[in-house]
Design an enzyme around this catalytic site. Structure first.
Site, PDB file in Angstrom:
ATOM      1  CG  ASN A  10      -1.688   1.241   1.447  1.00 43.40           C
ATOM      2  OD1 ASN A  10      -1.842   2.029   0.512  1.00 43.40           O
ATOM      3  ND2 ASN A  10      -2.200   1.448   2.653  1.00 43.40           N
ATOM      4  CD1 TRP A  11       3.071   1.119  -3.171  1.00 41.84           C
ATOM      5  CD2 TRP A  11       3.032   2.472  -4.961  1.00 41.84           C
ATOM      6  NE1 TRP A  11       3.628   0.433  -4.224  1.00 41.84           N
ATOM      7  CE2 TRP A  11       3.617   1.230  -5.333  1.00 41.84           C
ATOM      8  CE3 TRP A  11       2.907   3.466  -5.933  1.00 41.84           C
ATOM      9  CZ2 TRP A  11       4.074   0.977  -6.629  1.00 41.84           C
ATOM     10  CZ3 TRP A  11       3.358   3.212  -7.226  1.00 41.84           C
ATOM     11  CH2 TRP A  11       3.946   1.981  -7.567  1.00 41.84           C
ATOM     12  CE  LYS A  12       0.421   3.442   4.884  1.00 40.36           C
ATOM     13  NZ  LYS A  12       0.263   3.547   6.317  1.00 40.36           N
ATOM     14  CG  HIS A  95      -5.671   1.598   5.391  1.00 43.43           C
ATOM     15  ND1 HIS A  95      -5.218   2.537   6.287  1.00 43.43           N
ATOM     16  CD2 HIS A  95      -4.619   0.772   5.133  1.00 43.43           C
ATOM     17  CE1 HIS A  95      -3.932   2.290   6.545  1.00 43.43           C
ATOM     18  NE2 HIS A  95      -3.552   1.225   5.859  1.00 43.43           N
ATOM     19  CD  GLU A  97      -2.838   5.354   6.906  1.00 41.61           C
ATOM     20  OE1 GLU A  97      -2.898   5.418   5.670  1.00 41.61           O
ATOM     21  OE2 GLU A  97      -1.845   4.915   7.521  1.00 41.61           O
ATOM     22  CD  GLU A 167      -3.222  -2.852   7.398  1.00 42.04           C
ATOM     23  OE1 GLU A 167      -2.113  -3.088   6.926  1.00 42.04           O
ATOM     24  OE2 GLU A 167      -3.826  -1.797   7.176  1.00 42.04           O
ATOM     25  N   GLY A 173       2.599   2.144  10.567  1.00 40.50           N
ATOM     26  CA  GLY A 173       3.490   3.287  10.367  1.00 40.50           C
ATOM     27  C   GLY A 173       4.223   3.726  11.633  1.00 40.50           C
ATOM     28  CB  SER A 212       5.709  -1.806  11.675  1.00 39.34           C
ATOM     29  OG  SER A 212       5.193  -0.514  11.964  1.00 39.34           O
ATOM     30  N   GLY A 234       4.909   1.375   4.422  1.00 34.31           N
ATOM     31  CA  GLY A 234       6.177   2.072   4.172  1.00 34.31           C
ATOM     32  C   GLY A 234       7.198   1.257   3.387  1.00 34.31           C
TER      33      GLY A 234
HETATM   34  C1  PEP Z   1      -0.543  -0.009   5.928  1.00 37.45           C
HETATM   35  O1  PEP Z   1      -0.598   1.129   5.538  1.00 37.45           O
HETATM   36  O2  PEP Z   1      -1.460  -0.791   5.610  1.00 37.45           O
HETATM   37  C2  PEP Z   1       0.587  -0.425   6.762  1.00 37.45           C
HETATM   38  C3  PEP Z   1       0.562  -1.623   7.287  1.00 37.45           C
HETATM   39  O3  PEP Z   1       1.603   0.475   6.918  1.00 37.45           O
HETATM   40  P1  PEP Z   1       3.082   0.202   7.529  1.00 37.45           P
HETATM   41  O4  PEP Z   1       3.586  -1.088   6.924  1.00 37.45           O
HETATM   42  O5  PEP Z   1       3.882   1.387   7.109  1.00 37.45           O
HETATM   43  O6  PEP Z   1       2.928   0.071   9.006  1.00 37.45           O
END
Ligand code: PEP
Length: 250
Positions: A10-12, A95, A97, A167, A173, A212, A234
């Site tokens: 997921n590039w966000k 998600h 976010e 998640e 993040g 992460s 990330g």
């Molecule tokens: C995500 O955005 O779904 C995610 C898991 O981010 P990160 O790996 O940066 O924690």
């Protein structure tokens, strides 16, 4: 039969067109050599171009969100129909976010899952608890409610196609990943909750871990009995690291 695992990035809202090309070029070999599903979720605007670059490879495409409508006067929205049109196979739904910054409730998320399925997209349904909910031991009821809104709206047949991503909000993040054991405990809970409602999805349901994930810890997650893949934020922006994560899946 062993389930195929799924490694999703997921590039966000990151990067630019040059980085998009660098990532696609940089992960192609790892994706093509993998026996599993490799999916990337670039920002909307890069999807058509990324679809062209990824065409001759095994990289599959996901959007990060979709509208809860098919078409019409909904300025700024993008429908599942449009995503399907340009070659997306998957879409992230709910998600944390989206829930946190854009007010997406469990009901809205369930509606979006319905629109994704209706348009032939595989929804990656994100669920997970906040730190407060984990510390107060409310994680089971939180996740149960996140799943049951989809069951109530669409029925258990939704889970013939839905991929679930666990998640934990406190791990996204933050660099603080859930241990593989904690993640597996929650995955087992999700698995049993859904299997308890429909045993027919036992061999097809995939539950990803996200939070992460790096090249250093991905193999630990993958080794767990109830973890069927990872959703990477990330680290998916670094082609060498994402390639290592893909290659860590046997
Ligand atoms: C995500 O955005 O779904 C995610 C898991 O981010 P990160 O790996 O940066 O924690």
């Amino acid at each position: 039969m062993k389930k195929k695992k799924l490694i999703a990035g997921n590039w966000k809202m990151n990067g630019d067109i040059a980085l998009a090309q660098t990532i696609v070029d940089g992960i192609k070999d790892a994706a093509d050599q993998s026996n599993h599903d490799v999916v990337i979720a670039p920002p909307f605007v890069y999807l058509p171009q990324v679809a062209l670059w990824a065409k001759e490879s095994k990289i599959q495409l996901s959007a990060q969100n979709l509208a809860k409508f098919d078409q019409g006067a909904y300025t700024g929205e993008v429908s599942g129909k449009m995503l399907k049109d340009i070659g997306c196979q998957y879409v992230l739904v709910g998600h944390s976010e989206r829930r946190q910054y854009f007010g997406e409730t469990n009901d809205v998320v369930a509606e979006k899952v319905e629109f994704a399925l209706k348009n032939g997209l595989t929804p990656i349904l994100c669920v997970g608890e906040t730190l407060e909910e984990r510390e107060s031991d409310a994680w089971k009821s939180v996740i149960e409610a996140q799943l049951s809104s989809v069951v109530q709206r669409i029925g258990m047949e939704a889970f013939d196609r839905v991929v679930v991503a666990y998640e934990p909000v406190w791990a996204i993040g933050t660099g603080k990943s859930a241990s593989a054991e904690i993640a597996n405990e929650v995955h087992a809970f999700i698995f049993c909750t859904l299997i308890g409602k429909s045993d027919s999805i036992r061999d097809s349901l995939r539950i990803l871990y996200g939070g992460s994930v790096t090249a250093d810890n991905s193999a630990q997650y993958m080794a767990m009995s109830h973890i069927d893949g990872v959703l990477v934020g990330g680290a998916s922006l670094k082609p060498d690291v994402f390639s290592q994560i893909i290659r860590s899946v046997e």
